[in-house]
Motif scaffolding. Structure first.
Motif, short mmCIF file in Angstrom:
data_model
loop_
_atom_site.label_atom_id
_atom_site.label_comp_id
_atom_site.label_asym_id
_atom_site.label_seq_id
_atom_site.Cartn_x
_atom_site.Cartn_y
_atom_site.Cartn_z
N ASP A 32 -35.52 -39.54 -94.45
CA ASP A 32 -35.93 -39.78 -95.84
C ASP A 32 -34.84 -40.53 -96.59
OD1 ASP A 32 -38.51 -37.94 -96.31
OD2 ASP A 32 -37.12 -36.89 -94.99
N ASP B 122 -36.65 -42.09 -88.94
CA ASP B 122 -37.53 -41.10 -89.57
C ASP B 122 -36.81 -40.31 -90.66
OD1 ASP B 122 -35.84 -39.78 -87.84
OD2 ASP B 122 -37.38 -38.49 -86.98
N GLN C 4 -38.19 -32.01 -92.23
CA GLN C 4 -37.99 -32.89 -93.38
C GLN C 4 -37.67 -32.02 -94.60
OE1 GLN C 4 -38.69 -35.95 -90.89
NE2 GLN C 4 -38.15 -36.29 -93.01
N PRO C 5 -36.94 -32.53 -95.57
CA PRO C 5 -36.39 -33.88 -95.58
C PRO C 5 -35.24 -34.04 -94.59
CG PRO C 5 -35.66 -32.68 -97.51
CD PRO C 5 -36.65 -31.79 -96.83
N LYS C 6 -35.07 -35.26 -94.13
CA LYS C 6 -34.00 -35.59 -93.20
C LYS C 6 -33.06 -36.58 -93.88
CE LYS C 6 -33.10 -37.76 -88.68
NZ LYS C 6 -33.70 -38.33 -87.44
N GLY D 283 -34.45 -28.63 -94.05
CA GLY D 283 -34.59 -29.92 -93.41
C GLY D 283 -33.50 -30.12 -92.38
N CYS E 58 -38.24 -44.30 -96.73
CA CYS E 58 -36.81 -44.17 -96.42
C CYS E 58 -36.02 -44.89 -97.51
CB CYS E 58 -36.49 -44.76 -95.06
SG CYS E 58 -34.74 -44.61 -94.58
N ARG F 60 -43.74 -43.77 -89.33
CA ARG F 60 -42.56 -43.27 -88.60
C ARG F 60 -42.84 -43.17 -87.10
NH1 ARG F 60 -40.81 -38.67 -93.08
NH2 ARG F 60 -39.49 -40.08 -94.34
N GLN G 207 -46.06 -40.50 -92.01
CA GLN G 207 -45.88 -40.03 -90.63
C GLN G 207 -46.39 -41.05 -89.62
OE1 GLN G 207 -44.01 -37.42 -89.82
NE2 GLN G 207 -43.68 -37.29 -92.04
#
Length: 376
Positions: free
Chosen positions: A163, A161, A30-32, A68, A239, A132, A129
């Motif tokens: 961000d 999942d 993360q971040p994604k 990430g 998200c 997710r 988490q």
């Protein structure tokens, strides 16, 4: 870069379509950020932006600049991309069901609420988490029975999942414009300004569950459910999503695609997913954000030739002439006037309209619509 193939349910003997995702940076980190293009498969500017992003992301990854994970889905709809009728692309609705490819995604908040509401604690990051994982478990147990549903599942599995999720679309003819949910706007505003958006439409729930709102609304809806139970467990907006309308269908040029790809790169650097020596400043806004419920869709009351008097991006006042609808048989002319003032941000590409057809949209500043806010 890692390439992942996601086979879809086979719709017929001897055929198999695959969704392809490109993964940059550290897997699972993360971040994604997930960026997908052309879920409406006849809206092509996003594919060219993805092409240019691919090149820049590969170079950034090789230079060790990515923190990430960034997932790129250059062709988000292989089903619609193959649909043609009388030599015309038909990428908005699936032939088998007539369903819009960007509607009818599942209600993730309702799906995971039983598993998470009583398990949330006082650690906000741990709560994110937990949610997710619950979403991932739900998607793993979802057994789609059609090709379309398997594509929806694959896209959500890639994005649940994340961000941030960017869904690249375009209008028929239009200027750069930007849709996001109200709870996402503080985080997504810099991206809208990097892109040079000339209309920004906000809603808390636009209706019919497009993929971006399926992902983002789950978080504020779960937070509302927590509050309704009298719980004080913190649950951030895990998200943030947006639908980006990259002008019009014919705006498929390297110049525009490079410009838009660079705007996205600048934003990735701004949010520190892509490291750089000097974080780019956020450009000045070109417009104010307005409610999606204040957007007026203009319709033709009669059939005929369409002659537009207003250009995309033009600021109009209530009562201004937007278009004339001309019947050449009896020389009848219908004058289509703006009902609200604002930016005339999108219009149709065809120049013949049937009675009741949609002509264009004006981004008004005051909300006046209720119910589902998106078109078909």
């Amino acid at each position: 870069m890692r390439v992942r193939e996601h086979p879809l349910v086979s719709q017929s003997i001897g055929t198999q379509r695959t969704l392809t995702s490109l993964h940059f940076g550290q897997a699972g980190a993360q971040p994604k950020v997930l960026i997908q293009a052309s879920l409406h498969a006849d809206e092509l500017p996003g594919m060219l932006v993805a092409h240019h992003l691919h090149t820049q992301l590969e170079a950034a990854e090789a230079a060790g600049l990515l923190q990430g994970e960034i997932v790129l889905v250059p062709v988000a709809n292989p089903i619609g991309l193959a649909q043609r009728l009388d030599h015309k692309p038909m990428g908005r609705f699936e032939f088998d069901t007539s369903e819009n490819f960007n509607r009818h995604y599942p209600d993730l908040a309702e799906a995971v609420a039983p598993a998470v509401l009583d398990a949330l604690g006082q650690d906000a990051a741990a709560n994110v988490q937990l949610v997710r994982r619950a979403m991932g478990n739900y998607l793993q147990t979802w057994l789609p029975d059609t090709e379309l549903q398997s594509m929806r599942r694959a896209l959500l599995t890639l994005a649940h999942d994340a961000d941030y999720m960017l869904d690249l679309h375009c209008d028929c003819e239009g200027v750069m414009h930007f849709y996001t949910e109200e709870p996402c706007w503080p985080q997504m505003a810099p991206l809208a300004h990097f892109l040079g958006s000339k209309a920004i439409l906000l809603a808390r729930n636009s209706g019919n569950r497009p993929i971006d709102e399926c992902l983002s609304s789950a978080w504020w809806q779960l937070a509302d459910k927590v509050k309704a139970k009298g719980r004080a467990a913190p649950l951030p907006q895990g998200c943030c999503t947006t639908t980006i309308e990259l002008r019009g269908e014919l705006d498929v040029t390297h110049t525009l695609a490079r410009q838009d790809a660079q705007a996205i790169v600048n934003w990735l650097q701004f949010i520190n997913v892509w490291t750089c020596d000097c974080q780019p400043p956020v450009p000045a806004a070109l417009c104010a954000a307005t409610p999606l419920a204040g957007s007026e869709t203009l319709y033709a009351r009669t059939a005929g030739l369409v002659v537009f008097a207003a250009e995309p991006g033009q600021t109009v006042a209530a009562g201004d002439l937007i278009a004339e609808i001309i019947d050449p048989l009896d020389r009848r002319i219908e004058r289509v006037l703006a009902g609200v003032g604002g930016v005339f941000y999108a219009r149709i590409r065809d120049r013949y309209i049937t009675t009741g057809g949609e002509l264009g949209k004006v981004a008004g500043t005051e909300a006046f619509r209720t119910g589902p806010l998106l078109g078909a």
